[in-house]
Design an enzyme around this catalytic site. Structure first.
Site, short mmCIF file in Angstrom:
data_model
loop_
_atom_site.label_atom_id
_atom_site.label_comp_id
_atom_site.label_asym_id
_atom_site.label_seq_id
_atom_site.Cartn_x
_atom_site.Cartn_y
_atom_site.Cartn_z
N GLU A 25 36.17 -1.63 66.14
CA GLU A 25 34.82 -1.84 65.61
C GLU A 25 34.29 -3.24 65.92
OE1 GLU A 25 35.97 -2.97 61.01
OE2 GLU A 25 35.87 -0.89 61.62
N ARG A 50 26.45 -2.13 64.80
CA ARG A 50 27.23 -3.17 65.46
C ARG A 50 26.51 -3.70 66.71
NH1 ARG A 50 30.38 -4.56 61.28
NH2 ARG A 50 31.67 -2.82 60.54
N GLN A 58 40.05 8.43 61.05
CA GLN A 58 39.46 8.99 59.84
C GLN A 58 39.90 10.43 59.58
OE1 GLN A 58 35.22 8.41 60.18
NE2 GLN A 58 35.35 6.22 59.77
N SER A 92 42.97 2.20 65.44
CA SER A 92 42.75 1.41 64.23
C SER A 92 43.82 1.65 63.17
CB SER A 92 41.37 1.67 63.62
OG SER A 92 41.06 0.70 62.65
#
Length: 422
Positions: A311, A383, A170, A197
């Site tokens: 994730e 999650r 990010q 990611s």
């Protein structure tokens, strides 16, 4: 279910269910950010409506953008000039904490950012340092974390910057998303290895192109030139990572689950689930209606590098507790800086119910063992609620703590889960 706990239902046999999951959080919040930098309003259709998405809209409103809901989406208008001091509530939303400071620097307000206690423990120092190098005025009292203040100066010169994004992709996405509005655009050179990611990086580049930017990439160097953005309408895909527990349910119960509107091509990391489920022996097919998965019963232990799909780790770890042999998850050291330290939380909670789960330097070792009833704590992590639901399919009496925290990405999760099981 009380406000504090939820007894995850146990499957009494195979079932056949169709579910619809909400829009992708990652895509929704990226689209909202780019819409504020566009030359005109953008209608974002089928966005996620959750705490994180609402926090993003609240932040954009404070920064000078405006929005209004429609029957099937949200119309976002660009940032406008303004003066004075405003506050942005980050909650525990990583995308809000990382994507909006650059927008504040582009404006002319003094903006104080703060949120839940958990967000103060999530890494952001490399991003704040990079924004300062690009011309932003940011005061964090040396914490490298919220709370911090951005004093907008009406624009940023931009240019070249080096950033360590090994803790979160990010950081890179935040700089690239704002790049078209910088005077000189932005060139980002990464250090610390590839960001976790990679699909989320591809997602950012794809959205930039959809809004009219022209991002370029050469290995670990990225360039986004200045651009006038425009995207009158953007349709958000379903959140494929949020579909993970439902597909895991098919694998664990020899059932059939259909997830409506699964895209044929996507940048979402959750699409990897199709590969995983096939390796578990499930039948997997994709047609115009969506994805259909039918579980095959038992499955072998797995050796999985989840660096690109971190994730999914909570749900996958819960699923592997029922494998026929030991499993290993690697490549996810960065999960220690998510909503909670997910690796420590999973090792503690899964072991607490009887599994033998140990942390490694970058993941988990999972040795299946008979599981028993007990409380599965969720640490304000959406999650982990989903992981607890998966465990409950085969283990009666799994009490999931704080189920409401799943509202971060799927406010209707509990009702949809119970409906799937009939």
């Amino acid at each position: 279910m009380s406000a504090e706990t939820w007894v995850a239902p146990t499957a009494t046999g195979a079932f056949d269910a169709t579910v619809r999951v909400p829009g992708s959080k990652s895509i929704t919040n990226r689209a909202y950010v780019l819409a504020t930098l566009a030359s005109g309003p953008t209608t974002v259709r089928h966005p996620l409506d959750s705490r994180d998405a609402r926090l993003m809209l609240g932040a954009l409103d404070a920064l000078g953008a405006s929005w209004r809901a429609t029957p099937d989406g949200v119309i976002v208008s660009p940032l406008t000039a303004g003066i004075g001091e405003v506050s942005v509530d980050l909650g525990n939303a990583g995308t809000v904490a990382r994507f909006t400071p650059a927008l504040a620097a582009l404006g002319s307000r003094t903006v104080r950012f703060d949120g839940d206690e958990a967000i103060r423990r999530r890494p952001i120092a490399p991003l704040l340092s990079a924004l300062r190098d690009l011309g932003a005025d940011i005061d964090d009292d040396g914490r490298g974390a919220p709370p911090f203040t951005v004093r907008g100066s009406g624009g940023l010169p931009g240019g070249a910057v080096t950033v360590d994004s090994s803790a979160s992709s990010q950081f890179l996405s935040a700089l690239l998303l704002a790049g078209p509005a910088f005077d000189k655009g932005v060139t980002v050179r990464l250090t610390g290895g590839a960001p976790p990611s990679e699909p989320h990086v591809a997602m950012t580049l794809d959205l930039l192109r959809r809004f009219g930017a022209a991002p370029e990439r050469d290995g670990t160097e990225f360039h986004v030139p200045p651009a006038t953005l425009s995207c009158p309408e953007y349709v958000v895909e379903p959140d494929l990572s949020t579909a993970a527990p439902f597909l895991a349910a098919a694998a664990l119960t020899e059932s059939t689950v259909r997830v409506r509107d699964w895209p044929s091509t996507t940048t979402q990391p959750g699409d990897w689930l199709r590969e995983l489920l096939r390796s578990l022996g499930a039948r997997v097919s994709l047609d115009a209606e969506g994805l259909v998965v039918t579980g095959a019963g038992g499955f072998p232990g797995q050796d999985l590098d989840l660096h690109e799909v971190g994730e999914l780790t909570p749900v996958v770890a819960a699923l592997l507790c029922f494998a026929d042999g030991p499993s290993r998850i690697s490549g996810v050291a960065h999960l220690r800086g998510h909503e909670t330290d997910r690796l420590a939380a999973l090792a503690t909670e899964l072991s607490g119910l009887g599994a033998r789960v140990a942390e490694t330097s970058d993941g988990l070792r999972i040795t299946p063992a008979p599981l028993h009833a007990g409380t599965f704590h969720t640490y304000d992590d959406h999650r982990l609620v989903m992981a607890g639901a998966v465990l409950g399919l085969r283990v009666p009496g799994v009490v999931v703590a704080n189920p409401a925290t799943v509202g971060k990405t799927f406010p209707g999760f509990v009702a949809t889960w119970e409906s799937m099981l009939g």
